[in-house]
Motif scaffolding. Structure first.
Motif, PDB file in Angstrom:
ATOM      1  N   ARG A 199       0.831  -1.209   0.000  1.00 33.99           N
ATOM      2  CA  ARG A 199       0.000   0.000   0.000  1.00 33.99           C
ATOM      3  C   ARG A 199       0.863   1.256   0.000  1.00 33.99           C
ATOM      4  NH1 ARG A 199      -1.540   3.685   3.527  1.00 33.99           N
ATOM      5  NH2 ARG A 199      -0.646   2.573   5.304  1.00 33.99           N
ATOM      6  N   LEU A 200       1.908   1.269   0.857  1.00 37.71           N
ATOM      7  CA  LEU A 200       2.757   2.454   0.959  1.00 37.71           C
ATOM      8  C   LEU A 200       3.487   2.720  -0.357  1.00 37.71           C
ATOM      9  CD1 LEU A 200       4.211   1.834   4.524  1.00 37.71           C
ATOM     10  CD2 LEU A 200       2.541   3.576   3.875  1.00 37.71           C
ATOM     11  N   VAL A 201       4.019   1.637  -0.959  1.00 39.28           N
ATOM     12  CA  VAL A 201       4.718   1.786  -2.240  1.00 39.28           C
ATOM     13  C   VAL A 201       3.756   2.255  -3.313  1.00 39.28           C
ATOM     14  CG1 VAL A 201       5.875   0.517  -4.091  1.00 39.28           C
ATOM     15  CG2 VAL A 201       6.578   0.171  -1.721  1.00 39.28           C
ATOM     16  N   SER A 202       2.546   1.677  -3.312  1.00 37.65           N
ATOM     17  CA  SER A 202       1.547   2.054  -4.310  1.00 37.65           C
ATOM     18  C   SER A 202       1.200   3.534  -4.197  1.00 37.65           C
ATOM     19  CB  SER A 202       0.288   1.197  -4.133  1.00 37.65           C
ATOM     20  OG  SER A 202      -0.693   1.566  -5.055  1.00 37.65           O
ATOM     21  N   GLU A 203       0.956   4.003  -2.968  1.00 37.00           N
ATOM     22  CA  GLU A 203       0.599   5.414  -2.766  1.00 37.00           C
ATOM     23  C   GLU A 203       1.741   6.345  -3.169  1.00 37.00           C
ATOM     24  OE1 GLU A 203      -0.630   5.781   1.276  1.00 37.00           O
ATOM     25  OE2 GLU A 203      -2.548   4.747   0.949  1.00 37.00           O
ATOM     26  N   LYS A 204       2.967   5.965  -2.788  1.00 37.20           N
ATOM     27  CA  LYS A 204       4.120   6.818  -3.104  1.00 37.20           C
ATOM     28  C   LYS A 204       4.388   6.820  -4.606  1.00 37.20           C
ATOM     29  CE  LYS A 204       7.628   9.442  -2.031  1.00 37.20           C
ATOM     30  NZ  LYS A 204       7.383  10.847  -1.638  1.00 37.20           N
ATOM     31  N   THR A 205       4.283   5.652  -5.234  1.00 33.95           N
ATOM     32  CA  THR A 205       4.503   5.559  -6.676  1.00 33.95           C
ATOM     33  C   THR A 205       3.478   6.394  -7.431  1.00 33.95           C
ATOM     34  OG1 THR A 205       5.407   3.326  -6.425  1.00 33.95           O
ATOM     35  CG2 THR A 205       4.701   3.966  -8.632  1.00 33.95           C
ATOM     36  N   THR A 206       2.218   6.284  -7.004  1.00 28.60           N
ATOM     37  CA  THR A 206       1.162   7.070  -7.641  1.00 28.60           C
ATOM     38  C   THR A 206       1.436   8.560  -7.500  1.00 28.60           C
ATOM     39  OG1 THR A 206      -0.476   5.343  -7.243  1.00 28.60           O
ATOM     40  CG2 THR A 206      -1.310   7.561  -7.613  1.00 28.60           C
ATOM     41  N   SER A 207       1.805   8.969  -6.296  1.00 28.95           N
ATOM     42  CA  SER A 207       2.109  10.383  -6.059  1.00 28.95           C
ATOM     43  C   SER A 207       3.282  10.860  -6.914  1.00 28.95           C
ATOM     44  CB  SER A 207       2.423  10.595  -4.575  1.00 28.95           C
ATOM     45  OG  SER A 207       2.904  11.895  -4.340  1.00 28.95           O
ATOM     46  N   ASN A 208       4.333  10.042  -6.987  1.00 30.93           N
ATOM     47  CA  ASN A 208       5.511  10.420  -7.768  1.00 30.93           C
ATOM     48  C   ASN A 208       5.193  10.516  -9.262  1.00 30.93           C
ATOM     49  OD1 ASN A 208       7.035  10.527  -5.463  1.00 30.93           O
ATOM     50  ND2 ASN A 208       8.023   8.537  -5.773  1.00 30.93           N
ATOM     51  N   TYR A 209       4.376   9.562  -9.765  1.00 31.37           N
ATOM     52  CA  TYR A 209       4.044   9.614 -11.191  1.00 31.37           C
ATOM     53  C   TYR A 209       3.154  10.812 -11.507  1.00 31.37           C
ATOM     54  CZ  TYR A 209       2.024   8.714 -15.724  1.00 31.37           C
ATOM     55  OH  TYR A 209       1.598   8.868 -17.013  1.00 31.37           O
ATOM     56  N   GLN A 210       2.246  11.154 -10.583  1.00 29.77           N
ATOM     57  CA  GLN A 210       1.402  12.323 -10.810  1.00 29.77           C
ATOM     58  C   GLN A 210       2.259  13.579 -11.015  1.00 29.77           C
ATOM     59  OE1 GLN A 210      -1.050  12.009  -7.317  1.00 29.77           O
ATOM     60  NE2 GLN A 210      -2.770  11.130  -8.440  1.00 29.77           N
ATOM     61  N   GLN A 211       3.329  13.682 -10.221  1.00 27.67           N
ATOM     62  CA  GLN A 211       4.244  14.813 -10.389  1.00 27.67           C
ATOM     63  C   GLN A 211       5.014  14.704 -11.705  1.00 27.67           C
ATOM     64  OE1 GLN A 211       6.741  15.394  -6.896  1.00 27.67           O
ATOM     65  NE2 GLN A 211       5.069  14.778  -5.551  1.00 27.67           N
ATOM     66  N   GLU A 212       5.479  13.490 -12.021  1.00 23.88           N
ATOM     67  CA  GLU A 212       6.272  13.281 -13.232  1.00 23.88           C
ATOM     68  C   GLU A 212       5.412  13.419 -14.487  1.00 23.88           C
ATOM     69  OE1 GLU A 212      10.074  12.301 -15.019  1.00 23.88           O
ATOM     70  OE2 GLU A 212       9.409  13.061 -13.086  1.00 23.88           O
ATOM     71  N   PHE A 213       4.126  13.086 -14.371  1.00 23.67           N
ATOM     72  CA  PHE A 213       3.212  13.194 -15.507  1.00 23.67           C
ATOM     73  C   PHE A 213       3.260  14.597 -16.114  1.00 23.67           C
ATOM     74  CE2 PHE A 213      -0.937  14.574 -17.075  1.00 23.67           C
ATOM     75  CZ  PHE A 213      -1.206  13.621 -18.036  1.00 23.67           C
ATOM     76  N   ARG A 214       3.203  15.602 -15.256  1.00 27.98           N
ATOM     77  CA  ARG A 214       3.216  16.983 -15.748  1.00 27.98           C
ATOM     78  C   ARG A 214       4.526  17.306 -16.442  1.00 27.98           C
ATOM     79  NH1 ARG A 214      -0.005  17.282 -11.093  1.00 27.98           N
ATOM     80  NH2 ARG A 214       1.753  17.466  -9.669  1.00 27.98           N
ATOM     81  N   LYS A 215       5.632  16.800 -15.887  1.00 31.95           N
ATOM     82  CA  LYS A 215       6.941  17.060 -16.501  1.00 31.95           C
ATOM     83  C   LYS A 215       7.059  16.365 -17.857  1.00 31.95           C
ATOM     84  CE  LYS A 215      11.872  17.155 -15.430  1.00 31.95           C
ATOM     85  NZ  LYS A 215      12.274  16.809 -16.781  1.00 31.95           N
ATOM     86  N   ILE A 216       6.592  15.119 -17.937  1.00 32.49           N
ATOM     87  CA  ILE A 216       6.638  14.398 -19.216  1.00 32.49           C
ATOM     88  C   ILE A 216       5.758  15.102 -20.247  1.00 32.49           C
ATOM     89  CG2 ILE A 216       6.039  12.233 -20.388  1.00 32.49           C
ATOM     90  CD1 ILE A 216       6.806  10.763 -17.791  1.00 32.49           C
ATOM     91  N   ALA A 217       4.584  15.574 -19.812  1.00 30.19           N
ATOM     92  CA  ALA A 217       3.688  16.293 -20.722  1.00 30.19           C
ATOM     93  C   ALA A 217       4.374  17.532 -21.285  1.00 30.19           C
ATOM     94  CB  ALA A 217       2.409  16.678 -19.991  1.00 30.19           C
ATOM     95  N   MET A 218       5.115  18.248 -20.443  1.00 31.82           N
ATOM     96  CA  MET A 218       5.856  19.430 -20.910  1.00 31.82           C
ATOM     97  C   MET A 218       6.973  19.019 -21.867  1.00 31.82           C
ATOM     98  SD  MET A 218       6.065  21.583 -17.331  1.00 31.82           S
ATOM     99  CE  MET A 218       7.245  22.766 -17.985  1.00 31.82           C
ATOM    100  N   ASP A 219       7.660  17.910 -21.536  1.00 29.05           N
ATOM    101  CA  ASP A 219       8.731  17.411 -22.415  1.00 29.05           C
ATOM    102  C   ASP A 219       8.178  17.065 -23.797  1.00 29.05           C
ATOM    103  OD1 ASP A 219      10.576  17.706 -20.389  1.00 29.05           O
ATOM    104  OD2 ASP A 219      10.573  15.589 -19.809  1.00 29.05           O
ATOM    105  N   LEU A 220       7.010  16.428 -23.825  1.00 28.87           N
ATOM    106  CA  LEU A 220       6.415  16.025 -25.099  1.00 28.87           C
ATOM    107  C   LEU A 220       6.081  17.233 -25.966  1.00 28.87           C
ATOM    108  CD1 LEU A 220       4.036  13.098 -24.038  1.00 28.87           C
ATOM    109  CD2 LEU A 220       6.082  12.935 -25.454  1.00 28.87           C
ATOM    110  N   ALA A 221       5.735  18.329 -25.317  1.00 27.89           N
ATOM    111  CA  ALA A 221       5.390  19.539 -26.072  1.00 27.89           C
ATOM    112  C   ALA A 221       6.613  20.176 -26.724  1.00 27.89           C
ATOM    113  CB  ALA A 221       4.710  20.546 -25.151  1.00 27.89           C
ATOM    114  N   MET A 222       7.809  19.851 -26.198  1.00 27.10           N
ATOM    115  CA  MET A 222       9.021  20.527 -26.677  1.00 27.10           C
ATOM    116  C   MET A 222      10.034  19.609 -27.355  1.00 27.10           C
ATOM    117  SD  MET A 222       9.764  23.239 -23.585  1.00 27.10           S
ATOM    118  CE  MET A 222       9.899  21.992 -22.317  1.00 27.10           C
TER     119      MET A 222
END
Length: 516
Positions: free
Chosen positions: A123-146
């Motif tokens: 559960r702890l790994v799942s919650e932390k992984t989800t949180s980390n990907y949510q943050q990384e999602f925005r960065k990847i989205a910006m990378d894809l735009a450029m």
């Protein structure tokens, strides 16, 4: 959620009352026990979630108790607690697959941390992984735009693969769906990038990334020349996610020096990409310089029968005097034979092994119901690849190579993609049969769903006949004929195909390892 049940075994259990009260206030149920014999009986009678076990007790020792409990309840997590830091005690405990190892005196928060790590880890790994990907999602989205270079695309794709592997074991299916959506967007943009740049790379090779035809010259030969012996393993049809999974096993025997992601030529199919690796040539150049070795799509006979001869010709052209042997493994018997006799290669400068198993899985998924079930999605496909590798003669060969001190290079010729979207195509009876690319004359297709090359010579591909062209499917499309369309689509949807343009097919690994 039901109450978590703990068995705590210690001959001085009464001295641990503050620890037990601390855990009970946190909502845990603790059963106390002061000897190993009673602990074994209690474990037979009750379903505890975890056991804390003192190592130094009169009567049965902690290690003896551990062994007895494990023989009856192999999956019960046991945390060993001891005053001693003797190495042999640690080794015995670890050998009996303990869940954790704590040194006395322990404080209540150490116990709580061990509980969280062993019982609440997922559960702890799942919650932390989800949180980390949510943050990384925005960065990847910006990378894809450029993103606007092949190096940037390699970085983005490796990030997506990393998160795919991180998210595959969490319980939040919504995050996996978001990642899939992001991968789809990335593939759409990557297709446009390849469409803009591929022809320029072929016509101006000095500005191109490392492609199939330059891999040997730029990467493999320089590594062979700096080593007393090198094993090159080309695993046909290996995607980056599959490579990352089997790499974990390889690094038990080898240390990775560096990794060079490179791009498969088009079509991303074995007869083109792998022949290009060994010949150091583009397909049109192979047809012109080695007409006896090259076969076009509609020619009869095997299309990859002359890889050894292509490699000999490339080494001669580059004036490299290397002693090499070439092996192609297509079944278990030939793999075992090579593993048994592998020590004989120690005098070679280069030993090349082409291993075909992963490609066979992808083809079998199309044709066999049992493989469709075993490799129903990318996660299952990775798992099946890893299971094969762990039990294959190839792993035994790599282990023997490590003992011989050989450098190891692991690469592939192209990847594969799970094809889900049909794209209608019409052509005469002589067009090629591959589902991700087509070549022939009088091709009719959906413009938005393909990269079309009217004159194959523009990207150094041979022509089947006058007025032949090539089309390459984008993203996860596969070509289907209008005749019997519904049956064809139902049969081939959700099968692994290669030959077209996607991150999975084109961006592929080449990793260099040295023996530990």
């Amino acid at each position: 959620m039901s109450e978590i049940s703990i068995l705590w075994v210690d001959d001085e259990i009464d001295l641990l009352k503050p620890h037990i009260l601390f855990l009970e206030k946190k909502g845990y149920a603790v059963t106390k026990c002061n000897n190993g014999a009673d602990a074994i009986d209690l474990c037979e009678e009750n379903n505890y979630d975890i056991v804390f076990l003192d190592e130094n007790m009169p009567g049965l020792s902690g290690l003896e108790t551990l062994s007895e409990i494990k023989s009856k309840r192999a999956n019960l997590p046991i945390v060993m607690i001891t005053k001693s830091e003797e190495e042999y005690i640690m080794e015995d405990a670890i050998g009996n697959k303990i869940a954790d190892y704590l040194i006395k005196p322990v404080n209540p928060h150490q116990i709580l941390l061990s509980l969280k790590k062993n019982l609440d880890h997922s559960r702890l790994v799942s919650e932390k992984t989800t949180s980390n990907y949510q943050q990384e999602f925005r960065k990847i989205a910006m990378d894809l735009a450029m993103v606007n270079s092949y190096k940037e695309w390699i970085t983005v794709y490796k990030k997506l693969v990393y998160w795919e592997l991180e998210l595959e074991n969490i319980s939040d299916s919504g995050m996996v769906e978001i990642l899939e959506s992001q991968k789809q967007e990335a593939n759409s943009l990557f297709f446009k990038f390849i469409k803009r740049n591929y022809q320029d790379w072929i016509q101006n090779p000095e500005e191109a990334p490392i492609l199939s035809n330059t891999l040997f010259k730029k990467i493999i030969i320089p590594e062979v020349k700096t080593s007393k012996g090198t094993l090159l393993v080309v695993i046909d049809n290996l995607r980056y996610d599959q490579f990352n999974i089997i790499e974990k096993t390889i690094t038990e025997y080898y240390k990775k020096q560096f990794e060079v992601p490179y791009l498969s030529i088009l079509p991303t199919a074995t007869q083109y990409a792998r022949n290009s690796i060994f010949s150091g040539l583009m397909p049109l150049e192979m047809e012109q310089q080695h007409p006896d070795f090259w076969k076009n799509d509609t020619d009869e006979g095997g299309k990859n029968l002359y890889e050894k001869e292509f490699l000999e010709a490339q080494l001669q052209r580059l004036r490299e005097d290397l002693k090499f042997e070439y092996y192609k493994i297509t079944n278990l018997k030939s793999g075992k034979q090579l593993a048994d006799s592998f020590n004989s290669v120690k005098e070679n400068d280069l030993t090349v092994i082409v291993y075909n198993f992963v490609d066979m899985i992808s083809h079998a998924k199309t044709e066999m119901e049992v493989i469709k079930e075993l490799a129903r999605d990318d996660k299952a496909y990775r798992s099946l690849t890893n299971s094969w590798f762990l039990n294959s003669p190839l792993l035994e060969i790599i282990q023997k190579a490590q003992k011989l001190g050989l450098k190891l290079i692991v690469t592939t010729d192209h990847g594969t993609i799970n094809s889900k979207a049909p794209s209608k195509v019409i052509g005469d009876k002589n067009i090629s049969s591959n589902l991700r690319y087509k070549t022939g004359k009088s091709l009719s297709y959906e413009d938005k769903e393909v990269f079309a090359i009217k004159n194959p010579k523009d990207i150094l591909l041979p022509s089947l006949s006058m007025n032949s062209s090539f089309i390459f499917a984008k993203e996860d499309y596969f070509f289907a004929y209008p005749n019997n369309y519904n049956h064809f689509v139902k049969y081939y949807r959700n099968t692994y195909q290669h030959g077209g343009i996607s991150l999975e097919e084109m961006i592929i690994p080449c990793a260099i390892f040295v023996a530990k």
